[in-house]
Enzyme design. Structure first.
Site, PDB file in Angstrom:
ATOM      1  N   LYS A  23       0.958  -1.314  -0.096  1.00 60.23           N
ATOM      2  CA  LYS A  23      -0.023   0.014  -0.154  1.00 60.23           C
ATOM      3  C   LYS A  23       0.776   1.325   0.149  1.00 60.23           C
ATOM      4  O   LYS A  23       0.771   2.268  -0.935  1.00 60.23           O
ATOM      5  CB  LYS A  23      -0.888  -0.122   1.083  1.00 60.23           C
ATOM      6  CG  LYS A  23      -1.887   0.926   1.166  1.00 60.23           C
ATOM      7  CD  LYS A  23      -3.031   0.902   2.271  1.00 60.23           C
ATOM      8  CE  LYS A  23      -3.772  -0.252   2.394  1.00 60.23           C
ATOM      9  NZ  LYS A  23      -4.416  -0.377   3.787  1.00 60.23           N
ATOM     10  N   ARG A  93      -3.359   3.066   8.654  1.00 57.80           N
ATOM     11  CA  ARG A  93      -3.961   1.808   8.021  1.00 57.80           C
ATOM     12  C   ARG A  93      -2.497   0.754   7.786  1.00 57.80           C
ATOM     13  O   ARG A  93      -1.537   1.269   7.631  1.00 57.80           O
ATOM     14  CB  ARG A  93      -4.610   1.912   6.639  1.00 57.80           C
ATOM     15  CG  ARG A  93      -5.628   2.870   6.581  1.00 57.80           C
ATOM     16  CD  ARG A  93      -6.016   3.326   5.318  1.00 57.80           C
ATOM     17  NE  ARG A  93      -6.927   2.379   4.691  1.00 57.80           N
ATOM     18  CZ  ARG A  93      -7.383   2.372   3.387  1.00 57.80           C
ATOM     19  NH1 ARG A  93      -6.919   3.115   2.681  1.00 57.80           N
ATOM     20  NH2 ARG A  93      -8.308   1.222   3.183  1.00 57.80           N
ATOM     21  N   GLY A 102      -7.335 -10.040   4.563  1.00 57.43           N
ATOM     22  CA  GLY A 102      -8.092 -10.555   5.986  1.00 57.43           C
ATOM     23  C   GLY A 102      -7.426  -9.774   7.035  1.00 57.43           C
ATOM     24  O   GLY A 102      -8.018  -9.847   8.227  1.00 57.43           O
ATOM     25  N   MET A 104      -7.107  -6.194   7.753  1.00 57.52           N
ATOM     26  CA  MET A 104      -8.104  -4.999   7.635  1.00 57.52           C
ATOM     27  C   MET A 104      -8.131  -4.006   9.033  1.00 57.52           C
ATOM     28  O   MET A 104      -8.915  -3.622   9.423  1.00 57.52           O
ATOM     29  CB  MET A 104      -9.428  -5.509   7.724  1.00 57.52           C
ATOM     30  CG  MET A 104     -10.046  -5.846   6.269  1.00 57.52           C
ATOM     31  SD  MET A 104     -11.663  -6.590   6.192  1.00 57.52           S
ATOM     32  CE  MET A 104     -12.618  -5.345   7.090  1.00 57.52           C
ATOM     33  N   ARG A 337      -3.751  -1.380  -5.879  1.00 57.10           N
ATOM     34  CA  ARG A 337      -3.175  -2.620  -5.882  1.00 57.10           C
ATOM     35  C   ARG A 337      -3.556  -3.495  -6.888  1.00 57.10           C
ATOM     36  O   ARG A 337      -4.592  -3.405  -7.355  1.00 57.10           O
ATOM     37  CB  ARG A 337      -3.023  -3.393  -4.495  1.00 57.10           C
ATOM     38  CG  ARG A 337      -4.491  -3.603  -4.285  1.00 57.10           C
ATOM     39  CD  ARG A 337      -4.647  -4.389  -3.115  1.00 57.10           C
ATOM     40  NE  ARG A 337      -6.184  -4.612  -2.564  1.00 57.10           N
ATOM     41  CZ  ARG A 337      -6.415  -4.799  -1.208  1.00 57.10           C
ATOM     42  NH1 ARG A 337      -5.859  -4.816  -0.447  1.00 57.10           N
ATOM     43  NH2 ARG A 337      -7.848  -5.033  -1.234  1.00 57.10           N
ATOM     44  N   HIS A 455     -16.395  -8.183   2.788  1.00 57.06           N
ATOM     45  CA  HIS A 455     -14.985  -9.079   3.306  1.00 57.06           C
ATOM     46  C   HIS A 455     -15.436 -10.539   3.005  1.00 57.06           C
ATOM     47  O   HIS A 455     -14.380 -11.047   2.364  1.00 57.06           O
ATOM     48  CB  HIS A 455     -15.424  -8.772   4.902  1.00 57.06           C
ATOM     49  CG  HIS A 455     -14.285  -9.819   5.682  1.00 57.06           C
ATOM     50  ND1 HIS A 455     -14.536 -11.178   6.085  1.00 57.06           N
ATOM     51  CD2 HIS A 455     -12.940  -9.868   5.689  1.00 57.06           C
ATOM     52  CE1 HIS A 455     -13.522 -11.614   6.350  1.00 57.06           C
ATOM     53  NE2 HIS A 455     -12.492 -10.823   6.505  1.00 57.06           N
ATOM     54  N   ARG A 561       2.218 -46.510  -6.305  1.00 55.67           N
ATOM     55  CA  ARG A 561       2.468 -47.204  -4.976  1.00 55.67           C
ATOM     56  C   ARG A 561       1.706 -48.611  -4.969  1.00 55.67           C
ATOM     57  O   ARG A 561       0.451 -48.754  -4.962  1.00 55.67           O
ATOM     58  CB  ARG A 561       1.866 -46.560  -4.010  1.00 55.67           C
ATOM     59  CG  ARG A 561       2.549 -45.201  -3.563  1.00 55.67           C
ATOM     60  CD  ARG A 561       1.632 -44.290  -2.378  1.00 55.67           C
ATOM     61  NE  ARG A 561       2.478 -43.249  -1.931  1.00 55.67           N
ATOM     62  CZ  ARG A 561       2.397 -41.997  -1.980  1.00 55.67           C
ATOM     63  NH1 ARG A 561       1.588 -41.442  -2.962  1.00 55.67           N
ATOM     64  NH2 ARG A 561       3.146 -41.162  -1.148  1.00 55.67           N
ATOM     65  N   SER A 765      14.356 -41.022  -6.876  1.00 54.64           N
ATOM     66  CA  SER A 765      13.341 -40.243  -6.618  1.00 54.64           C
ATOM     67  C   SER A 765      13.377 -40.027  -5.288  1.00 54.64           C
ATOM     68  O   SER A 765      13.291 -40.642  -4.453  1.00 54.64           O
ATOM     69  CB  SER A 765      12.105 -40.882  -7.409  1.00 54.64           C
ATOM     70  OG  SER A 765      11.031 -40.392  -6.873  1.00 54.64           O
ATOM     71  N   ASN A 769       8.530 -37.345   1.794  1.00 51.11           N
ATOM     72  CA  ASN A 769       7.546 -37.496   2.786  1.00 51.11           C
ATOM     73  C   ASN A 769       8.603 -38.043   4.125  1.00 51.11           C
ATOM     74  O   ASN A 769       8.373 -37.718   5.430  1.00 51.11           O
ATOM     75  CB  ASN A 769       6.336 -38.587   2.605  1.00 51.11           C
ATOM     76  CG  ASN A 769       5.600 -38.001   1.557  1.00 51.11           C
ATOM     77  OD1 ASN A 769       5.388 -36.534   1.267  1.00 51.11           O
ATOM     78  ND2 ASN A 769       4.853 -38.507   0.709  1.00 51.11           N
ATOM     79  N   ASP A 770       8.923 -39.340   3.726  1.00 54.35           N
ATOM     80  CA  ASP A 770       9.747 -39.976   4.686  1.00 54.35           C
ATOM     81  C   ASP A 770      11.030 -39.126   4.990  1.00 54.35           C
ATOM     82  O   ASP A 770      11.502 -39.124   6.229  1.00 54.35           O
ATOM     83  CB  ASP A 770      10.155 -41.532   4.125  1.00 54.35           C
ATOM     84  CG  ASP A 770       8.834 -42.426   4.590  1.00 54.35           C
ATOM     85  OD1 ASP A 770       8.510 -42.253   5.819  1.00 54.35           O
ATOM     86  OD2 ASP A 770       8.565 -43.098   3.464  1.00 54.35           O
ATOM     87  N   CYS A 832       9.082 -37.547  -5.597  1.00 56.77           N
ATOM     88  CA  CYS A 832       7.757 -37.893  -5.585  1.00 56.77           C
ATOM     89  C   CYS A 832       7.067 -37.762  -4.216  1.00 56.77           C
ATOM     90  O   CYS A 832       5.731 -38.315  -3.932  1.00 56.77           O
ATOM     91  CB  CYS A 832       7.704 -39.414  -6.101  1.00 56.77           C
ATOM     92  SG  CYS A 832       8.580 -40.487  -5.028  1.00 56.77           S
ATOM     93  N   TYR A 852      12.432 -34.076 -12.979  1.00 56.27           N
ATOM     94  CA  TYR A 852      11.034 -34.052 -12.932  1.00 56.27           C
ATOM     95  C   TYR A 852      10.595 -33.844 -11.512  1.00 56.27           C
ATOM     96  O   TYR A 852      11.463 -34.003 -10.489  1.00 56.27           O
ATOM     97  CB  TYR A 852      10.678 -35.543 -13.627  1.00 56.27           C
ATOM     98  CG  TYR A 852      10.855 -36.524 -12.759  1.00 56.27           C
ATOM     99  CD1 TYR A 852       9.787 -36.803 -12.102  1.00 56.27           C
ATOM    100  CD2 TYR A 852      11.777 -37.298 -13.045  1.00 56.27           C
ATOM    101  CE1 TYR A 852      10.049 -38.226 -11.229  1.00 56.27           C
ATOM    102  CE2 TYR A 852      12.063 -38.696 -12.361  1.00 56.27           C
ATOM    103  CZ  TYR A 852      11.142 -38.940 -11.423  1.00 56.27           C
ATOM    104  OH  TYR A 852      11.209 -40.039 -10.651  1.00 56.27           O
TER     105      TYR A 852
END
Ligand code: PEP
Ligand code: MG
Length: 876
Positions: A23, A93, A102, A104, A337, A455, A561, A765, A769-770, A832, A852
Site C-alpha cells: 500500500k 492503515r 484478511g 483490515m 493494488r 469481506h 504405490r 526419486s 515424505n519419509d 515424488c 522432474y
C-alpha cells in the site's frame, strides 16, 4: 547514520514494497505520477520488526521520528494535529509487502477529541459530518486498538435507530450522532476503565502499535501460512490525511476494479456509496450502488476516475483494485493494488493482457498463482440435477464454484463440523476477519449483507471458496441458529447448495461433477510448458487416476504405490496368505494368485499412459497393516491355510512392531522375502512386454523403484533379484526391451551415501515424505498434534510435510543430487513426495537441478505452472 523508519509518500516509489509495504509503495507511486492522493507518510516494515525485537514496544526514537513526520505532514497540508483552528485528521492503515485482505486494521478520523469535534462542527457548518466522524473514530479505535468489540457499538447504533424510527445510519441527525458519541465513550470507559484518549499523539501511537500488533493476530498468521508469506516481513503502517466521503450528498466513497474480478471481463467494476466512509462499502452496513451509477451522481469525478483507472492499468500492466473518496465532488485516490481475482478471471486477464500487448507470455505465466488453479479443476454441480432443483433465492455471485453442505451459523461451528468430516455451508449476517478459519473450513459461504467487495466476497475469492453474498431476503436468527425464507425455517444441519458463479441458492444437496477445463487455461498451460525445464509426472496407482492426470498434462508416472493394489477386497485373502506363510513354497503359492492381478493393474496403467514413462514402486508398508483383526477374518484365514486360529494369532502377534514407520517396510520386506520382489518384477515385465506387443510404436522402458534404501548393499541385493527375474523373462520373450532400476532417497543415510548408492541406481526419486519425517525425527502421522504449538511460537511457519524444508531436508536433497551425479553422471533425478505439487518446493527442485517432479493428478497443472515460473525467474 541511524536507520530511517519513516518515509513521506513523496520519498518512496513502487519498487520499495519490501520497506513500505504494497500500500505504501503504491501510494508513493501514485503521488509520483501526479494522481490526487491525500498526502502522508509510511512507517516501514523494519519499524514493525523492530517493534517485535524491542518486546512489542515502539522505541522512543521511532516515536520521535513519527512525530517529526507529523510535523512535515502539517507543513504539507497546512493543518495541525489537535489544532482547534484547522485540525489535521488522519487515517492509520496497515500495509504488508503482500496484500493481506484478511487483516483490515484501519482507523479513520484519528486526531479527533471533544474540543476538536466542536470546532469542526461549527466551522464547517456541517455538525452532522463532524459528529459522524467522531463516533466512527471512537468505534474503530475501541475495536482495533483497545479490542473492545464492535458489537457493543453496533447495538447502540441499532437502539438509536429504533428510538428514532429510522433504518439507515444516514438518517441519524447531528444531535443523534453527538448523543451516540457520548454513549460510545461511556461504553469505552465501562469496558476499559479509563476515559477515551483525547491526545492525538497518544491516539496515533496506540493506532500504530495496533497495526504492528495485528501482524501477529491469529487470522494474519493463518493467512500467511496459507499464502506463503514469511512472518519476518512485518507490516508497514500508512498515515494519511483524511479525505471525507461523509460530508454530505456530494461526497462518497468507493471500491473499484479495472476489470471484473470474478470473470475477468474488461469493464470497470465496483461499488460506490454516497455520504459514507471507507469501511461502509466493504462492511455491508448499507448496500452500495454499482459504480456505473456514480457517473450520474458525480460526472466530473467519475470521468477523472476513469482516466485514473486507465493510467494505473497501463502503469502496472495489471488489473487494479482501487479505493477512493469523493469529497465535495473532488476525487481522491486512497489505494491501488493488483486486484485479487478468481482463478478463472486470472487466466482471462492474463490472456487479454497478452492480446492487448500489455505483457508478454512469460509475464502472463508469472502473474498467476499456481495454487489458485486448484479450484478450476474441482467439481461443479451436476447440470441435470441442477435443472430439476428449485431455486429458493438468488443473491450476488461473489466467488464461483459449487458448494453443498449442512448449514452452520458460526465460524467455530464450521471448523468443528468440518474437523469431524462434515461438509458445511457457513451462513452469516456478514463475515469479519475473525471468521477466516471457519470460512476456510466451509464448502461455501452465504451472507445476508454485503456487496461484491464485502469481506466475505473478497476473502472467499482469495481462497477460491464459493460465496454468495447480500442475500437480504432471508430473516436471520443467528442466536437460535436458524433462518426463515418464504415461510420455511432452515435449521442448523439442514442441507443447502450454493452456486457462487450464478448466485443461486438451492434447498437440499446437489451432487457435483468434475470440472472441465480448456480455453484460457489451455493457453496459459501451453505457455507454461514452453518455458519450463522440469518435467511433470504424477503419482497414480490406478488406470483412472493415470488417465485423469494425463488430461491435466502429466508426462509420466513418477510413483505408483503398489501396496494400494494389494488392499483390494478380492486380493486381501491372497496377501494374508502370503504374509502368514511359514515356507517359501506356501508363500510362492499365494504370490502366484496375486501375480496376474498385479500384471493386469500394470497393463491398465501402461495403456492409460500411452507409452510415457511409468515408475512402479515395490511394496512398501509394514506387513501388519494387511493382517486381519476381526475374529471372523482370522478364522477364515486359518481355514484357507489349513492352520489353527491359535497359529494364525501367533503369527499376527509376531508381526507387531513398536514403531512400524521405522520397522519392517520398504526394501526390508524384499530383503526378507525376495520372492515378493520377484513376483512384482514378473508382473511389471510381463505387463510391459504385452503392452509393447500391442503398441509397437511405443517405447516401453519399465522403471522399477526400490523404496526405503539406506545402504547400497540393500539396493544391490534387491536389484539382483529384479535383474535375474527380468532378464530371464525378456530373453524368453525374444525381446530387447530395456528397463531401469532405481531407488527412492527417503532415508537420511541414503542421502549421505548417495555417491555409493548411485553406482547401483539408474534413477533417484526423492521420497520427501519419509525424508522429512526422518530428518526431523517426528512422525508424519503424529506431527499434526503438536505442530500448531510450533506455529504459535513461530518455531515453524509451515507444515514441513506440505512445504519442503529447504534449509534442512533440502540440503540433504541437494547433497544427494551432487553426490549421485558425481559417480553416475546419467543419473535421472526426481521427487515424488507430496512436495512435488507445492509451488515453492517445485521452485527448489528446479534450482537443485532435478529432472522432474511427480505429484497427485489434480496438482499436475499447479506443478507445470510453478515449474515454468521457476524457470522464468531463474532466467531473469
Ligand atoms: C515418500 O516417502 O515421500 C513417498 C513418496 O513414499 P510414501 O509416501 O509412500 O512413503
Ligand atoms: Mg516413503
Amino acid at each position: 547514520m541511524s536507520k530511517k523508519y519513516v518515509y513521506l509518500f513523496s520519498e518512496g516509489n513502487a519498487n520499495m514494497r519490501e520497506l513500505l509495504g504494497g500500500k505504501g509503495a503504491n501510494l508513493a507511486e501514485m503521488t509520483n505520477i501526479g494522481l490526487p492522493v491525500p498526502q502522508g507518510f509510511t512507517i516501514t516494515t523494519e519499524a514493525c520488526t523492530q517493534y517485535y525485537e524491542d518486546g512489542r514496544k515502539i522505541s522512543p526514537e521511532i516515536q520521535a521520528e513519527i512525530m517529526e513526520y507529523i510535523t512535515k505532514m502539517e507543513g504539507i497540508t497546512g493543518k495541525k494535529f489537535g489544532d482547534l483552528e484547522n485540525p489535521l485528521l488522519v487515517s492509520v492503515r496497515s500495509g504488508a509487502r503482500a496484500s493481506m485482505p484478511g487483516m483490515m486494521d484501519t482507523i479513520l478520523n484519528l486526531g479527533l477529541n471533544e474540543d476538536v469535534v466542536e470546532v469542526m462542527a461549527k466551522k464547517s457548518g456541517n455538525p452532522r459530518w463532524a459528529w459522524d466522524c467522531y463516533r466512527r473514530f471512537i468505534q474503530m479505535y475501541s475495536d482495533v486498538v483497545m479490542e473492545v468489540g464492535k458489537k457493543y457499538f453496533e447495538q447502540l447504533i441499532d437502539q438509536m435507530k429504533e428510538a428514532r424510527g429510522v433504518t439507515q445510519d444516514v438518517e441519524l441527525t447531528a444531535e443523534d450522532l453527538k448523543e451516540l458519541a457520548g454513549q460510545f465513550k461511556a461504553e469505552y470507559k465501562s469496558k476499559i476503565g479509563t476515559d477515551f484518549p483525547t491526545d492525538p499523539k497518544e491516539q496515533l501511537m496506540g493506532a500504530v502499535q495496533a497495526v504492528f500488533r495485528s501482524w501477529d493476530n491469529p487470522r494474519a498468521n493463518v493467512y500467511r501460512r496459507d499464502n506463503d508469506i514469511p512472518y519476518s516481513w512485518g507490516t508497514a503502517v500508512n498515515v494519511q490525511s483524511m479525505a471525507f466521503g461523509n460530508m454530505g450528498d456530494d461526497c462518497g466513497t468507493g471500491v473499484a476494479f479495472t476489470r471484473n474480478p470474478a470473470t475477468g471481463e474488461k469493464k470497470l467494476f465496483g461499488e460506490f456509496l454516497t455520504n459514507a466512509q471507507g469501511e461502509d462499502v466493504v462492511a455491508g452496513v448499507r448496500t452500495p450502488m454499482p459504480i456505473s451509477q456514480m457517473a450520474e451522481k458525480f460526472p466530473e469525478a467519475f470521468a477523472q476516475f476513469q482516466n485514473v483507472c486507465q493510467l494505473l492499468e497501463n502503469h502496472y500492466h495489471d488489473m487494479q483494485d482501487m479505493e477512493f473518496t469523493v469529497e465535495n465532488g473532488k476525487l481522491y485516490m486512497l489505494q491501488t493494488r493488483n486486484g485479487k481475482r478468481t482463478p478463472a478471471a486470472a487466466l482471462k486477464i492474463a490472456c487479454d493482457l497478452v492480446d492487448e500487448g500489455m505483457i508478454d507470455e512469460k509475464q502472463a505465466v508469472a502473474m498467476i498463482d499456481p495454487r489458485s488453479l486448484d479450484t478450476l479443476l474441482h467439481p461443479q454441480f451436476d447440470a441435470e440435477v441442477l435443472k430439476k432443483t428449485p431455486v429458493i433465492g438468488s443473491a450476488l455471485a461473489a466467488s464461483p464454484g459449487a458448494a453443498c453442505g449442512k448449514i452452520v451459523f458460526t465460524a467455530d461451528d464450521a471448523k468443528a463440523w468440518a474437523e469431524r468430516g462434515e461438509k458445511v455451508v457457513l451462513v452469516r449476517l456478514e463475515t469479519s476477519p475473525e471468521d477466516i478459519e471457519g470460512m476456510k473450513a466451509a464448502q461455501g459461504i452465504l451472507t445476508v449483507r454485503g456487496g461484491m467487495t464485502s469481506h466475505a466476497a473478497v476473502v472467499a475469492r482469495g481462497m477460491g471458496t464459493c460465496c454468495v453474498s447480500g442475500f437480504g431476503a432471508i430473516k436471520m436468527d443467528e442466536e437460535n441458529k436458524c433462518f426463515e425464507l418464504g415461510g420455511k425455517v432452515f435449521h442448523e444441519g439442514d442441507w443447502l447448495s450454493l452456486d457462487g458463479s450464478t448466485g443461486k441458492i438451492y434447498d437440499g444437496a446437489i451432487p457435483t461433477v468434475d470440472a472441465s477445463i480448456g480455453g484460457e487455461f489451455g493457453r496459459v498451460m501451453g505457455w507454461a510448458d514452453k518455458y519450463r525445464r522440469l518435467k511433470v509426472r504424477t503419482n497414480a496407482d490406478t488406470p483412472h487416476d493415470a488417465a485423469q492426470a494425463r488430461t491435466f498434462g502429466a508426462e509420466g508416472i513418477g510413483l505408483c504405490r503398489t501396496e494400494h493394489m494389494f488392499f483390494d477386497e478380492d486380493r486381501i485373502p491372497a496377501i494374508r496368505e502370503m504374509i502368514c506363510s511359514d515356507t517359501v513354497e506356501q508363500r510362492e503359492k499365494a504370490l502366484a494368485k496375486l501375480e496376474p492381478m498385479q500384471q493386469g493393474d500394470f497393463e491398465g496403467i501402461y495403456e492409460a499412459m500411452e507409452g510415457l514413462p511409468v515408475t512402479i514402486r515395490f511394496l512398501d508398508p509394514p506387513l501388519h497393516e494387511f493382517v486381519p483383526t476381526e475374529e471372523d477374518d482370522i478364522e477364515k484365514l486359518a481355514a484357507d491355510m489349513g492352520k489353527t486360529v491359535t497359529e494364525i494369532k501367533a503369527i499376527i502377534a509376531g508381526l507387531h512392531e513398536f514403531n512400524p514407520m521405522m520397522g519392517h517396510r520398504g526394501c526390508r520386506l524384499a530383503v526378507t522375502y525376495p520372492e515378493i520382489a520377484a513376483m512384482q518384477t514378473r508382473a511389471v515385465i510381463k505387463a510391459a512386454l504385452n503392452v509393447q506387443a500391442k503398441h509397437p510404436d511405443w517405447n516401453m522402458v519399465p522403471e522399477i523403484m526400490i523404496p526405503l534404501v539406506g545402504e547400497v548393499k540393500e539396493l544391490k541385493y534387491v536389484k539382483s533379484v529384479v535383474v535375474e527375474t527380468a532378464d530371464k523373462l525378456i530373453k524368453e520373450a525374444g525381446s530387447d526391451m530395456k528397463y531401469l532400476v532405481g531407488t527412492m532417497i527417503e532415508i537420511p543415510r541414503a542421502a549421505l551415501t548417495a555417491d555409493e548408492i548411485a553406482k547401483q541406481a539408474d534413477f533417484f526419486s526423492f521420497g520427501t515424505n519419509d525424508l522429512t519425517q526422518m530428518t526431523f525425527g517426528f512422525s508424519r502421522d503424529d506431527a499434526g498434534k503438536f505442530l500448531d504449538a510450533y506455529y504459535d511460537r513461530k518455531i515453524y511457519e509451515n507444515d514441513p510435510f506440505a512445504k519442503l524444508d529447504q534449509t534442512g531436508v533440502g540440503r540433504l536433497v541437494d547433497m544427494a543430487c551432487k553426490l549421485g551425479r558425481k559417480t553416475n553422471p546419467d543419473l535421472h533425478l526426481g521427487i515424488c513426495g507430496e512436495h512435488g505439487g507445492d509451488p515453492s518446493s517445485v521452485e527448489f527442485c528446479h534450482r537443485t537441478g532435478l529432472d522432474y517432479v511427480s505429484c497427485s493428478p489434480f496438482r499436475v497443472p499447479i506443478a507445470r505452472l510453478a515449474a515454468a515460473q521457476a524457470a522464468i525467474k531463474d532466467a531473469q
